[in-house]
Scaffold this active site. Structure first.
Site, PDB file in Angstrom:
ATOM      1  N   GLY A  12       0.729  -1.144  -0.047  1.00 24.37           N
ATOM      2  CA  GLY A  12       0.058   0.046  -0.037  1.00 24.37           C
ATOM      3  C   GLY A  12       0.854   1.218   0.100  1.00 24.37           C
ATOM      4  O   GLY A  12       0.620   2.380   0.303  1.00 24.37           O
ATOM      5  N   ARG A  15      -0.355   5.407  -1.521  1.00 27.95           N
ATOM      6  CA  ARG A  15      -1.154   6.336  -1.142  1.00 27.95           C
ATOM      7  C   ARG A  15      -1.077   6.527   0.391  1.00 27.95           C
ATOM      8  O   ARG A  15      -0.666   5.391   1.260  1.00 27.95           O
ATOM      9  CB  ARG A  15      -2.665   6.063  -1.377  1.00 27.95           C
ATOM     10  CG  ARG A  15      -2.954   5.868  -2.967  1.00 27.95           C
ATOM     11  CD  ARG A  15      -4.446   5.870  -3.038  1.00 27.95           C
ATOM     12  NE  ARG A  15      -5.171   4.819  -2.758  1.00 27.95           N
ATOM     13  CZ  ARG A  15      -6.166   4.586  -1.979  1.00 27.95           C
ATOM     14  NH1 ARG A  15      -6.572   5.513  -0.974  1.00 27.95           N
ATOM     15  NH2 ARG A  15      -6.761   3.405  -1.843  1.00 27.95           N
ATOM     16  N   ASP A  63      -2.206  -8.065  -4.680  1.00 29.71           N
ATOM     17  CA  ASP A  63      -3.285  -8.167  -3.418  1.00 29.71           C
ATOM     18  C   ASP A  63      -2.513  -8.973  -2.286  1.00 29.71           C
ATOM     19  O   ASP A  63      -2.115  -9.883  -2.546  1.00 29.71           O
ATOM     20  CB  ASP A  63      -4.518  -8.558  -3.990  1.00 29.71           C
ATOM     21  CG  ASP A  63      -5.664  -8.487  -2.876  1.00 29.71           C
ATOM     22  OD1 ASP A  63      -5.329  -8.521  -1.684  1.00 29.71           O
ATOM     23  OD2 ASP A  63      -6.864  -8.131  -3.285  1.00 29.71           O
ATOM     24  N   VAL A  64      -2.441  -8.151  -1.166  1.00 27.67           N
ATOM     25  CA  VAL A  64      -1.723  -8.756   0.109  1.00 27.67           C
ATOM     26  C   VAL A  64      -2.369 -10.203   0.272  1.00 27.67           C
ATOM     27  O   VAL A  64      -1.896 -11.034   1.109  1.00 27.67           O
ATOM     28  CB  VAL A  64      -1.594  -7.950   1.191  1.00 27.67           C
ATOM     29  CG1 VAL A  64      -0.714  -6.575   0.845  1.00 27.67           C
ATOM     30  CG2 VAL A  64      -3.092  -7.469   1.827  1.00 27.67           C
ATOM     31  N   SER A 143      -2.674  -0.149  15.167  1.00 24.92           N
ATOM     32  CA  SER A 143      -3.561   0.940  15.143  1.00 24.92           C
ATOM     33  C   SER A 143      -3.875   1.181  16.710  1.00 24.92           C
ATOM     34  O   SER A 143      -3.801   0.455  17.491  1.00 24.92           O
ATOM     35  CB  SER A 143      -5.104   0.665  14.481  1.00 24.92           C
ATOM     36  OG  SER A 143      -6.058   1.491  15.124  1.00 24.92           O
ATOM     37  N   TYR A 156     -11.978  -4.968  12.816  1.00 27.43           N
ATOM     38  CA  TYR A 156     -10.768  -4.014  12.612  1.00 27.43           C
ATOM     39  C   TYR A 156      -9.929  -4.391  13.898  1.00 27.43           C
ATOM     40  O   TYR A 156      -8.554  -4.905  13.537  1.00 27.43           O
ATOM     41  CB  TYR A 156     -10.997  -2.702  12.410  1.00 27.43           C
ATOM     42  CG  TYR A 156      -9.854  -1.724  12.004  1.00 27.43           C
ATOM     43  CD1 TYR A 156      -9.553  -1.518  10.651  1.00 27.43           C
ATOM     44  CD2 TYR A 156      -9.121  -1.283  13.021  1.00 27.43           C
ATOM     45  CE1 TYR A 156      -8.581  -0.852  10.298  1.00 27.43           C
ATOM     46  CE2 TYR A 156      -7.865  -0.422  12.507  1.00 27.43           C
ATOM     47  CZ  TYR A 156      -7.851  -0.030  11.181  1.00 27.43           C
ATOM     48  OH  TYR A 156      -6.662   0.763  11.125  1.00 27.43           O
ATOM     49  N   LYS A 160      -5.938  -6.048  13.841  1.00 32.62           N
ATOM     50  CA  LYS A 160      -4.840  -5.393  14.414  1.00 32.62           C
ATOM     51  C   LYS A 160      -4.219  -6.061  15.701  1.00 32.62           C
ATOM     52  O   LYS A 160      -2.904  -5.944  15.838  1.00 32.62           O
ATOM     53  CB  LYS A 160      -5.182  -3.790  14.669  1.00 32.62           C
ATOM     54  CG  LYS A 160      -5.359  -3.054  13.246  1.00 32.62           C
ATOM     55  CD  LYS A 160      -4.379  -3.171  12.275  1.00 32.62           C
ATOM     56  CE  LYS A 160      -4.815  -2.165  11.177  1.00 32.62           C
ATOM     57  NZ  LYS A 160      -3.827  -2.233  10.235  1.00 32.62           N
TER      58      LYS A 160
HETATM   59  P1  NDP Z   1      -5.454   4.403   2.443  1.00 32.08           P
HETATM   60  O1  NDP Z   1      -7.017   4.150   2.304  1.00 32.08           O
HETATM   61  O2  NDP Z   1      -4.951   5.976   2.430  1.00 32.08           O
HETATM   62  O3  NDP Z   1      -4.369   3.660   1.476  1.00 32.08           O
HETATM   63  C1  NDP Z   1      -4.511   2.187   1.697  1.00 32.08           C
HETATM   64  C2  NDP Z   1      -3.511   1.621   0.834  1.00 32.08           C
HETATM   65  O4  NDP Z   1      -3.598   0.268   1.041  1.00 32.08           O
HETATM   66  C3  NDP Z   1      -3.486   1.722  -0.653  1.00 32.08           C
HETATM   67  O5  NDP Z   1      -2.262   2.112  -1.369  1.00 32.08           O
HETATM   68  C4  NDP Z   1      -4.269   0.624  -1.263  1.00 32.08           C
HETATM   69  O6  NDP Z   1      -4.011   0.425  -2.635  1.00 32.08           O
HETATM   70  C5  NDP Z   1      -3.661  -0.469  -0.149  1.00 32.08           C
HETATM   71  N1  NDP Z   1      -4.337  -1.711  -0.180  1.00 32.08           N
HETATM   72  C6  NDP Z   1      -5.581  -1.965   0.504  1.00 32.08           C
HETATM   73  N2  NDP Z   1      -5.960  -3.186   0.423  1.00 32.08           N
HETATM   74  C7  NDP Z   1      -4.761  -3.679  -0.156  1.00 32.08           C
HETATM   75  C8  NDP Z   1      -4.595  -5.168  -0.452  1.00 32.08           C
HETATM   76  N3  NDP Z   1      -5.715  -6.079  -0.292  1.00 32.08           N
HETATM   77  N4  NDP Z   1      -3.676  -5.550  -1.309  1.00 32.08           N
HETATM   78  C9  NDP Z   1      -2.596  -4.519  -1.549  1.00 32.08           C
HETATM   79  N5  NDP Z   1      -2.643  -3.221  -1.117  1.00 32.08           N
HETATM   80  C10 NDP Z   1      -4.036  -2.899  -0.532  1.00 32.08           C
HETATM   81  O7  NDP Z   1      -4.910   3.831   4.121  1.00 32.08           O
HETATM   82  P2  NDP Z   1      -4.129   4.711   5.202  1.00 32.08           P
HETATM   83  O8  NDP Z   1      -2.667   5.137   4.573  1.00 32.08           O
HETATM   84  O9  NDP Z   1      -5.170   5.588   6.036  1.00 32.08           O
HETATM   85  O10 NDP Z   1      -3.959   3.393   6.119  1.00 32.08           O
HETATM   86  C11 NDP Z   1      -2.693   2.630   5.682  1.00 32.08           C
HETATM   87  C12 NDP Z   1      -2.524   1.496   7.008  1.00 32.08           C
HETATM   88  O11 NDP Z   1      -2.548   2.475   8.240  1.00 32.08           O
HETATM   89  C13 NDP Z   1      -3.794   0.807   7.228  1.00 32.08           C
HETATM   90  O12 NDP Z   1      -3.183  -0.629   7.621  1.00 32.08           O
HETATM   91  C14 NDP Z   1      -4.729   1.119   8.314  1.00 32.08           C
HETATM   92  O13 NDP Z   1      -5.544   0.178   8.682  1.00 32.08           O
HETATM   93  C15 NDP Z   1      -3.639   1.836   9.170  1.00 32.08           C
HETATM   94  N6  NDP Z   1      -4.130   2.885   9.916  1.00 32.08           N
HETATM   95  C16 NDP Z   1      -4.599   4.138   9.603  1.00 32.08           C
HETATM   96  C17 NDP Z   1      -5.203   5.157  10.148  1.00 32.08           C
HETATM   97  C18 NDP Z   1      -5.813   6.381   9.757  1.00 32.08           C
HETATM   98  O14 NDP Z   1      -6.193   7.092  10.562  1.00 32.08           O
HETATM   99  N7  NDP Z   1      -5.521   6.551   8.380  1.00 32.08           N
HETATM  100  C19 NDP Z   1      -5.226   4.757  11.640  1.00 32.08           C
HETATM  101  C20 NDP Z   1      -4.347   3.581  12.131  1.00 32.08           C
HETATM  102  C21 NDP Z   1      -4.084   2.677  11.405  1.00 32.08           C
HETATM  103  P3  NDP Z   1      -5.084   0.722  -3.729  1.00 32.08           P
HETATM  104  O15 NDP Z   1      -5.030   2.170  -3.718  1.00 32.08           O
HETATM  105  O16 NDP Z   1      -4.200   0.121  -4.939  1.00 32.08           O
HETATM  106  O17 NDP Z   1      -6.140   0.025  -3.428  1.00 32.08           O
END
Ligand code: NDP
Length: 260
Positions: A12, A15, A63-64, A143, A156, A160
């Protein structure tokens, strides 16, 4: 922190928090492989930004939750760069906020697949290379929910909490191979994920509107998480392993407690 000559995989990494990690690792000198799932444009945009910094960058659709795709990405990384020094297990998806009574098994399975099986597949795939190198750093993104365990977030939080357990056991299993494993647990960070949550709960994608009172007066930024990760994977943190470190400004704001 100097990571020159090191190779990092960020799941991921295109983004949000993952992009923050990609950019910070590249800034510290590492070459980076971005694993993305569907947003190819975001992956290529981040790749261009890394290349502009003079680092090598590879984007790979994986996809993870798909072990074959994960293995293909890891094989391609070794073929391209010849080594793997850092894995950031970051990819994830949001909570729906439903209470258990209204939660379908598919939602729990989605969270377990994404937040537990994904990091399991990636970690399993990079370990043979890291063991051979006798060095490596694996970061898991958890998280603040594992500190709070809020109502409405069971799938969720289960995902985590599971990944934290994996990281702490792994730190013991791999310490004789020079491999460290640590967990970074963010509070609410301004990304597409939290913007979607703000839209669903408050009707606006302005994350600031989610809560009246924020710890330290603001939502977190991806760089708040990435800065810690660069430190943890560096030699400056060479005696730190098996830890869960919260980056939440001193405690998350309280989530809605009404049943949904
Ligand atoms: P975003 O939604 O901004 O980005 C998610 C990223 O993960 C994207 O690059 C997406 O790729 C990728 N992704 C999602 N599912 C898959 C999958 N099955 N296989 C491969 N890639 C995947 O999320 P955040 O940056 O906010 O979150 C990142 C991490 O931080 C997550 O684990 C989240 O749980 C954790 N987190 C976030 C918080 C927050 O407030 N934002 C708080 C606490 C934890 P694509 O765009 O190609 O789908």
């Amino acid at each position: 922190m100097d990571l020159k000559g090191q190779v990092a995989i960020v799941t991921g990494g295109s983004r949000g928090i993952g992009k923050g990690c990609t950019m910070a690792l590249a800034e510290a000198g590492a070459d980076v492989v971005i694993a993305y799932r569907k947003d190819e444009d975001a992956a290529h945009k981040t790749e261009a930004e890394v290349s502009a910094m003079g680092r090598r960058c590879l984007t790979f659709k994986a996809d993870v939750t798909n072990q074959e795709q994960v293995k293909a990405l890891v094989d391609k990384t070794i073929e391209t760069f010849g080594r793997i020094d850092i894995l950031v297990n970051n990819a994830g998806g949001p909570s729906t906020g439903r209470w258990l009574v209204h939660t379908e098994p598919t939602e729990l399975l989605y969270q377990i697949n994404t937040h537990i099986m994904g990091p399991f597949f990636f970690t399993k795939a990079v370990l043979p290379t890291m063991r051979q190198q006798k060095s490596g750093n694996i970061i898991f993104i958890s998280s603040v929910e594992t500190k709070m365990f809020p109502a409405g977030h069971i799938p969720y939080a289960v995902g985590k909490a599971g990944v934290e357990a994996m990281a702490r056991c792994l730190a013991l299993e791999e310490r004789d191979y020079g491999i460290r494993a640590n967990v970074v647990a963010p509070g609410v960070i301004e990304t597409d994920m939290s913007r979607r949550v703000a839209k669903a709960l408050k009707g606006t994608s302005n994350v600031i509107e989610l809560f009246d009172k924020w710890p330290l007066g603001r939502p977190g930024k991806p760089s708040d998480i990435a800065n810690l990760i660069v430190f943890l994977v560096s030699d400056k943190a060479s005696y730190i392993s098996g830890q869960v470190i919260f980056v939440d400004g001193g405690g998350a704001p309280l989530w809605e407690l009404s049943e949904s």
